[in-house]
Design a protein around this motif. Sequence first.
Motif, PDB file in Angstrom:
ATOM      1  N   THR A 184       0.798  -1.233   0.095  1.00  0.00           N
ATOM      2  CA  THR A 184      -0.123   0.128  -0.021  1.00  0.00           C
ATOM      3  C   THR A 184       1.296   1.047   0.215  1.00  0.00           C
ATOM      4  O   THR A 184       0.397   2.623   0.576  1.00  0.00           O
ATOM      5  CB  THR A 184      -1.148   0.313   0.975  1.00  0.00           C
ATOM      6  N   ASP A 185       1.734   1.065  -0.195  1.00  0.00           N
ATOM      7  CA  ASP A 185       3.123   2.216  -0.191  1.00  0.00           C
ATOM      8  C   ASP A 185       3.181   2.959  -1.114  1.00  0.00           C
ATOM      9  O   ASP A 185       2.365   2.186  -2.749  1.00  0.00           O
ATOM     10  CB  ASP A 185       4.445   1.181  -0.025  1.00  0.00           C
ATOM     11  N   PRO A 186       3.838   4.065  -1.397  1.00  0.00           N
ATOM     12  CA  PRO A 186       3.468   5.085  -2.409  1.00  0.00           C
ATOM     13  C   PRO A 186       4.653   4.330  -3.505  1.00  0.00           C
ATOM     14  O   PRO A 186       4.290   4.843  -4.952  1.00  0.00           O
ATOM     15  CB  PRO A 186       4.102   6.456  -2.088  1.00  0.00           C
ATOM     16  N   TYR A 187       5.727   3.399  -3.474  1.00  0.00           N
ATOM     17  CA  TYR A 187       6.241   2.587  -4.640  1.00  0.00           C
ATOM     18  C   TYR A 187       5.321   1.752  -5.434  1.00  0.00           C
ATOM     19  O   TYR A 187       5.673   1.589  -6.305  1.00  0.00           O
ATOM     20  CB  TYR A 187       7.151   2.492  -3.982  1.00  0.00           C
ATOM     21  N   CYS A 188       4.837   0.904  -4.459  1.00  0.00           N
ATOM     22  CA  CYS A 188       3.814  -0.207  -5.419  1.00  0.00           C
ATOM     23  C   CYS A 188       2.682   1.149  -5.763  1.00  0.00           C
ATOM     24  O   CYS A 188       2.787   0.216  -8.053  1.00  0.00           O
ATOM     25  CB  CYS A 188       3.075  -0.798  -4.392  1.00  0.00           C
ATOM     26  N   HIS A 189       2.530   1.923  -5.882  1.00  0.00           N
ATOM     27  CA  HIS A 189       1.006   2.655  -6.714  1.00  0.00           C
ATOM     28  C   HIS A 189       2.155   3.474  -7.381  1.00  0.00           C
ATOM     29  O   HIS A 189       0.999   2.605  -8.430  1.00  0.00           O
ATOM     30  CB  HIS A 189       0.212   3.986  -5.437  1.00  0.00           C
ATOM     31  N   GLN A 190       3.347   4.024  -7.816  1.00  0.00           N
ATOM     32  CA  GLN A 190       3.757   4.268  -8.821  1.00  0.00           C
ATOM     33  C   GLN A 190       3.791   3.160 -10.079  1.00  0.00           C
ATOM     34  O   GLN A 190       3.698   3.391 -11.078  1.00  0.00           O
ATOM     35  CB  GLN A 190       4.665   4.942  -8.605  1.00  0.00           C
ATOM     36  N   ALA A 191       4.471   2.111  -9.202  1.00  0.00           N
ATOM     37  CA  ALA A 191       4.740   0.839  -9.796  1.00  0.00           C
ATOM     38  C   ALA A 191       3.729   0.143 -10.648  1.00  0.00           C
ATOM     39  O   ALA A 191       3.694   0.014 -11.723  1.00  0.00           O
ATOM     40  CB  ALA A 191       5.838  -0.298  -9.651  1.00  0.00           C
ATOM     41  N   ALA A 192       2.220   0.735  -9.888  1.00  0.00           N
ATOM     42  CA  ALA A 192       1.546  -0.016 -10.521  1.00  0.00           C
ATOM     43  C   ALA A 192       1.066   0.889 -11.702  1.00  0.00           C
ATOM     44  O   ALA A 192       0.829   0.193 -12.637  1.00  0.00           O
ATOM     45  CB  ALA A 192       0.096  -0.376  -9.326  1.00  0.00           C
ATOM     46  N   GLU A 193       1.489   2.085 -11.720  1.00  0.00           N
ATOM     47  CA  GLU A 193       0.450   2.892 -12.266  1.00  0.00           C
ATOM     48  C   GLU A 193       0.875   3.212 -13.577  1.00  0.00           C
ATOM     49  O   GLU A 193       0.255   3.519 -14.605  1.00  0.00           O
ATOM     50  CB  GLU A 193       0.547   4.363 -12.353  1.00  0.00           C
ATOM     51  N   THR A 194       2.595   2.637 -13.719  1.00  0.00           N
ATOM     52  CA  THR A 194       3.101   2.811 -14.163  1.00  0.00           C
ATOM     53  C   THR A 194       3.212   1.247 -15.385  1.00  0.00           C
ATOM     54  O   THR A 194       2.696   1.771 -16.560  1.00  0.00           O
ATOM     55  CB  THR A 194       5.223   2.482 -14.058  1.00  0.00           C
ATOM     56  N   VAL A 195       2.485  -0.071 -14.672  1.00  0.00           N
ATOM     57  CA  VAL A 195       2.214  -0.881 -15.162  1.00  0.00           C
ATOM     58  C   VAL A 195       0.928  -1.009 -16.159  1.00  0.00           C
ATOM     59  O   VAL A 195       0.720  -0.858 -17.477  1.00  0.00           O
ATOM     60  CB  VAL A 195       1.959  -1.804 -14.779  1.00  0.00           C
ATOM     61  N   ARG A 196       0.329   0.046 -16.050  1.00  0.00           N
ATOM     62  CA  ARG A 196      -1.114   0.578 -16.614  1.00  0.00           C
ATOM     63  C   ARG A 196      -1.114   1.233 -17.890  1.00  0.00           C
ATOM     64  O   ARG A 196      -1.681   1.033 -18.890  1.00  0.00           O
ATOM     65  CB  ARG A 196      -2.241   0.794 -15.428  1.00  0.00           C
ATOM     66  N   THR A 197       0.017   2.013 -17.579  1.00  0.00           N
ATOM     67  CA  THR A 197      -0.424   3.427 -18.367  1.00  0.00           C
ATOM     68  C   THR A 197       0.829   2.430 -20.157  1.00  0.00           C
ATOM     69  O   THR A 197       0.502   2.662 -21.072  1.00  0.00           O
ATOM     70  CB  THR A 197       1.192   3.984 -17.886  1.00  0.00           C
ATOM     71  N   LEU A 198       1.810   0.977 -19.185  1.00  0.00           N
ATOM     72  CA  LEU A 198       2.812   0.441 -20.519  1.00  0.00           C
ATOM     73  C   LEU A 198       1.800   0.050 -21.158  1.00  0.00           C
ATOM     74  O   LEU A 198       2.069  -0.138 -21.988  1.00  0.00           O
ATOM     75  CB  LEU A 198       3.726  -0.517 -19.590  1.00  0.00           C
ATOM     76  N   CYS A 199       0.916  -1.235 -20.446  1.00  0.00           N
ATOM     77  CA  CYS A 199      -0.094  -1.555 -20.965  1.00  0.00           C
ATOM     78  C   CYS A 199      -1.611  -1.348 -21.537  1.00  0.00           C
ATOM     79  O   CYS A 199      -2.660  -1.310 -22.175  1.00  0.00           O
ATOM     80  CB  CYS A 199      -1.019  -2.712 -19.818  1.00  0.00           C
ATOM     81  N   GLN A 200      -2.078  -0.104 -21.365  1.00  0.00           N
ATOM     82  CA  GLN A 200      -2.784   0.931 -22.341  1.00  0.00           C
ATOM     83  C   GLN A 200      -3.503   0.629 -21.821  1.00  0.00           C
ATOM     84  O   GLN A 200      -5.267   0.022 -21.932  1.00  0.00           O
ATOM     85  CB  GLN A 200      -2.889   1.086 -23.469  1.00  0.00           C
ATOM     86  N   SER A 201      -4.386  -0.464 -20.058  1.00  0.00           N
ATOM     87  CA  SER A 201      -5.078  -0.243 -19.642  1.00  0.00           C
ATOM     88  C   SER A 201      -5.612   0.158 -17.905  1.00  0.00           C
ATOM     89  O   SER A 201      -4.987  -0.096 -17.496  1.00  0.00           O
ATOM     90  CB  SER A 201      -4.692  -2.306 -19.169  1.00  0.00           C
ATOM     91  N   PRO A 202      -6.084   1.405 -18.148  1.00  0.00           N
ATOM     92  CA  PRO A 202      -6.310   2.101 -17.462  1.00  0.00           C
ATOM     93  C   PRO A 202      -6.773   1.593 -15.688  1.00  0.00           C
ATOM     94  O   PRO A 202      -6.291   1.699 -14.702  1.00  0.00           O
ATOM     95  CB  PRO A 202      -7.043   4.476 -17.331  1.00  0.00           C
ATOM     96  N   GLN A 203      -7.611   0.121 -16.469  1.00  0.00           N
ATOM     97  CA  GLN A 203      -8.978  -0.757 -15.244  1.00  0.00           C
ATOM     98  C   GLN A 203      -8.250  -0.976 -15.266  1.00  0.00           C
ATOM     99  O   GLN A 203      -8.732  -1.809 -14.174  1.00  0.00           O
ATOM    100  CB  GLN A 203     -10.468  -0.759 -16.056  1.00  0.00           C
ATOM    101  N   ALA A 204      -6.936  -1.990 -15.068  1.00  0.00           N
ATOM    102  CA  ALA A 204      -6.490  -3.111 -14.561  1.00  0.00           C
ATOM    103  C   ALA A 204      -5.926  -3.251 -13.616  1.00  0.00           C
ATOM    104  O   ALA A 204      -5.546  -1.660 -12.811  1.00  0.00           O
ATOM    105  CB  ALA A 204      -5.158  -3.392 -15.374  1.00  0.00           C
TER     106      ALA A 204
END
Length: 340
Positions: free
Chosen positions: A33-53
């Motif tokens: 639940t930390d900021p690093y995981c939140h940032q990495a998860a957002e990076t993954v969603r952006t790379l995958c072009q899948s904002p709902q993932a």
Amino acid sequence: MLYFRNDYGSGAHPAVLEALCATNDVLTPGYGTDPYCHQAAETVRTLCQSPQAAVHFLAGGTQVNKTAIYAFLRPYEAAISAGSGHICVHEAGAVEQDGHKIIALPSHDGKLTPGMLRAAMAGPLNEHTVLPRLAYISNTTELGTVYSGEELRNLGACCRELGLYLYCDGARLGSAMDAGGSCFPDYAAACDAFTIGGTKNGLLFGEALVIVNPALQPGFRNCMKQQGAMLAKGRLLGVQFQTVLQDGLYLRLASHANAQAGRLAAGLAELGIPLLAPAESNQVFPILPDAAVERLRKSAAFEVERKMDGGHTCIRFVTAWHTTPEDVDALLALLKGTGA
């Protein structure tokens, strides 16, 4: 010893270690639940072009496969896999332990095809039978073969037609994308869920699970906790994934590993050494006389894949982000004169 046993035998890429050290004294919440995981998860969603993932970070490959299939399937539902699939032969029955049958299909190249899935779903299927519900694929496969973007799209369409979930074990996803011309959005478009493997591509440890299908997202963290898959120091995973994903390092490391495997495969061909399967990624499977295998053990680390007929053995060489051209040249020098 020359090391070609696997692609996770070293620690981590220096950039990952630097990032872990730089964030070591930062105090954060736990359990991802930390900021690093939140940032990495957002990076993954952006790379995958899948904002709902939904994106979750787990420690290892068996852990994420077991937890995902446990969460996605009802007790009477089964997973379909190639017989060589990791969940069939390398995970000590982890999926079956939770009560889910694996329907293993013969496959000469480690892949599933739409035709194989249609045959498996031909029935009869009713309340008296285990119901296939999920198609499991590995990319790269356990034989080093690769699904292209087109193959992924065809499998995804077939699974939707048949009412199956498509789940991709991406323990070597970087290698698969580099070799097969696919990209992160291809997986988000074709799969209900897939993993981005870090353990075998420069991280100390870690796999990112991307759950694209909204129907599979609720309650997943509860399943993680039940399965012992929720890391208290979850931020260690977020820091590592953000480091390799933010500027393309993830794919550069995989491309290097594939390039060294390509050099190795070309050298084996020049030496007249046959392969079990085409060398498409960072795994190479030469077939050598048994005596040559025993001699090679003295100077190189590798895995034995299987015993062949006629006094020959298939072994496995794996290249990694840290494999050098000099390593490959030295291995080929050892192999001179050992062909069939």
